[in-house]
Motif scaffolding. Structure first.
Motif, PDB file in Angstrom:
ATOM      1  N   VAL A 126       0.838  -1.141  -0.074  1.00 20.10           N
ATOM      2  CA  VAL A 126      -0.014  -0.038   0.161  1.00 20.10           C
ATOM      3  C   VAL A 126       0.942   1.326   0.197  1.00 20.10           C
ATOM      4  O   VAL A 126       0.754   2.091  -0.841  1.00 20.10           O
ATOM      5  CB  VAL A 126      -0.994  -0.138   1.328  1.00 20.10           C
ATOM      6  N   MET A 127       1.998   1.264   0.761  1.00 19.35           N
ATOM      7  CA  MET A 127       3.018   2.438   0.925  1.00 19.35           C
ATOM      8  C   MET A 127       3.764   2.635  -0.309  1.00 19.35           C
ATOM      9  O   MET A 127       3.816   3.639  -0.865  1.00 19.35           O
ATOM     10  CB  MET A 127       3.751   2.212   1.949  1.00 19.35           C
ATOM     11  N   GLY A 128       4.071   1.455  -0.921  1.00 21.79           N
ATOM     12  CA  GLY A 128       4.728   1.706  -2.174  1.00 21.79           C
ATOM     13  C   GLY A 128       3.939   2.135  -3.339  1.00 21.79           C
ATOM     14  O   GLY A 128       4.339   3.270  -4.192  1.00 21.79           O
ATOM     15  N   ILE A 129       2.574   1.986  -3.386  1.00 20.90           N
ATOM     16  CA  ILE A 129       1.667   2.386  -4.205  1.00 20.90           C
ATOM     17  C   ILE A 129       1.386   3.927  -4.200  1.00 20.90           C
ATOM     18  O   ILE A 129       1.424   4.863  -4.837  1.00 20.90           O
ATOM     19  CB  ILE A 129       0.494   1.739  -4.244  1.00 20.90           C
ATOM     20  N   ALA A 130       1.134   4.108  -2.665  1.00 23.52           N
ATOM     21  CA  ALA A 130       0.812   5.508  -2.249  1.00 23.52           C
ATOM     22  C   ALA A 130       2.050   6.660  -2.677  1.00 23.52           C
ATOM     23  O   ALA A 130       1.647   7.650  -3.017  1.00 23.52           O
ATOM     24  CB  ALA A 130       0.461   5.499  -0.905  1.00 23.52           C
ATOM     25  N   GLU A 131       3.209   6.201  -2.378  1.00 21.17           N
ATOM     26  CA  GLU A 131       4.247   6.962  -2.730  1.00 21.17           C
ATOM     27  C   GLU A 131       4.589   7.287  -4.130  1.00 21.17           C
ATOM     28  O   GLU A 131       5.311   8.429  -4.309  1.00 21.17           O
ATOM     29  CB  GLU A 131       5.442   6.501  -1.910  1.00 21.17           C
TER      30      GLU A 131
END
Length: 436
Positions: free
Chosen positions: A72-77
């Motif tokens: 999730v964080m990889g995509i959000a960033e």
């Protein structure tokens, strides 16, 4: 003059020491007492096996929150859907190319060297009898595996909690995490800022806890290797030496040949690359699990200077979807069993084996021996008796350790390839280091 504080040993050295001691002591026990000795069975059943399982359970306990939060964080960033599409397509393209090379290399070697033609029939029958129960269990599990359209539909979970509780449904959990990350990117920042910080906190907590668990890794590695050496010794490896040799040779050629060329093409020194990933490689070899090695791979990627928006996405996806070693192993094993049973496969059938192995490498669970049901399925497709998988069960764990090392090294290679040209778009990120 003050005495300088002693620097602690690097984790790869500690794990290497545990690996070496476990292997040497296990072989000594196997040669002197034998695997059937009462005290050896008691020690492995009540000490080393529970200790190693406890370590893996601690890692697997934290995999779901880590995988979900990292993806999730990889995509959000990434900041926008276009970046996700660009990185996603590059990840898929490199995965297919590297897996295709791996399977093709394995098929060429197994056809040239023909290890299946040299197995003693009497020995093979003995191995089949010894492993009959386990073989039937694996073959039976093939019928419960989704196929065709059902396999595609199973990627979209109807119950994400149920998917998170099953290693076999890890792709479904990843799909939900990707959709969740996409939703965060498409939602106004002010409305998801708190949630984003919360998920990032879950990631940091998971990494902190895993950092504590990893301190037990050298002891777990000792237990893994002691069990392998004390129970089996080198006997099984020697009895199926030709098959083991072909698999290991193919894995080594792909790892040190294909991956070296790949990282050189994006400006990295292969020698430095393999030095940088050695901790993840040792962990992969010891645990025989891509999922269990994911936390170490994420930390190694940060140490290599890869942008987190790339490494978190590529490595979490790659732990399940980029398994070059698994695809190669499946191809070699199917042809080996075909050679042994005298099934002459046409080029068309071998091409079909190659395609299914590539897909199998993408969809195989990143857990120990997760590829065996896929091997049984491919055998049934090309007219080879799936029960023949019992021939290789004795050496499977050793080969599982080897192919997992290639899988994890391939994930870090994939992250390096995808990160090339991406760093220029990330504020504060440094370009990929030049060769040393």
């Amino acid at each position: 003059m003050t005495a300088t504080a002693r620097r602690p040993w690097p984790m790869p050295w500690k794990m290497g020491l545990g690996f070496g001691l476990g292997l040497v002591l296990g072989l000594l026990v196997h040669l002197t007492a034998g695997a059937d000795a009462a005290w050896v069975q008691a020690f492995t059943n009540w000490v080393t096996t529970p200790a190693s399982r406890l370590f893996l359970n601690l890692i697997f306990m934290l995999i779901v929150p880590l995988l979900f939060s990292a993806l999730v964080m990889g995509i959000a960033e990434m900041g926008d859907i276009r970046a996700l599409g660009r990185i996603g397509w590059k990840t898929l393209a490199y995965t297919v190319v590297l897996s295709s090379i791996a399977v093709l290399l394995g098929l060429v070697l197994v056809n040239l060297l023909e290890p299946g033609a040299g197995v003693d029939p009497a020995l093979a029958q003995q191995l089949l009898v010894q492993n009959a129960d386990r073989s039937r269990e694996i073959v039976a599990s093939v019928d419960s595996q989704p196929r065709g359209m059902d396999m595609l539909l199973s990627i979209v979970p109807s119950n994400v909690v149920d998917a998170a509780s099953s290693n076999a449904s890890i792709l479904a959990l990843m799909f939900f995490a990707v959709m969740f990350g996409v939703g965060m990117v498409m939602t106004a920042d002010a409305k998801v800022a708190t949630l984003k910080r919360g998920i990032e906190g879950i990631f940091e907590i998971s990494m902190t806890l895993i950092g504590l668990v990893i301190r037990l890794a050298p002891y777990a590695v000792f237990c893994f290797m002691f069990n392998l050496a004390a129970i089996f010794g080198f006997d099984l490896l020697l009895r199926l030496g030709a098959y083991v040799g072909v698999v290991v040779l193919a894995l080594a050629l792909h790892m040190f040949g294909t991956y070296s060329i790949a990282v050189r093409m994006v400006g990295r020194s292969p020698l430095k690359f393999f030095r940088d990933i050695q901790e993840a490689a040792v962990m992969a070899f010891s645990t025989a699990s891509s999922n269990a090695t994911l936390p170490t791979a994420l930390r190694v990627a940060d140490q290599m200077g890869l942008p987190q928006k790339v490494s978190r996405f590529v490595l979490t996806v790659g732990a399940t979807a980029n398994q070059n070693g698994t695809a190669l192993f499946e191809g070699v094993t199917v042809i080996f069993l075909a050679q042994f049973f005298g099934v002459d496969l046409t080029l068309g059938q071998q091409f079909m084996v190659m395609l299914v192995c590539i897909l199998g490498g993408i969809g195989t669970a990143g857990v120990p021996s997760g590829s065996l049901p896929v091997v049984a399925l491919i055998c049934a497709m090309v007219g080879v008796d799936p029960i023949g998988i019992g021939l290789i069960l004795g050496v499977n764990h050793f080969l599982d350790m080897c192919r997992t090392t290639l899988n994890v090294s391939g994930d870090l290679t994939l992250a390096t390839l995808v990160a090339h040209r991406e760093m220029d778009d990330v504020p504060g990120e440094k370009p990929v280091a030049a060769p040393v």
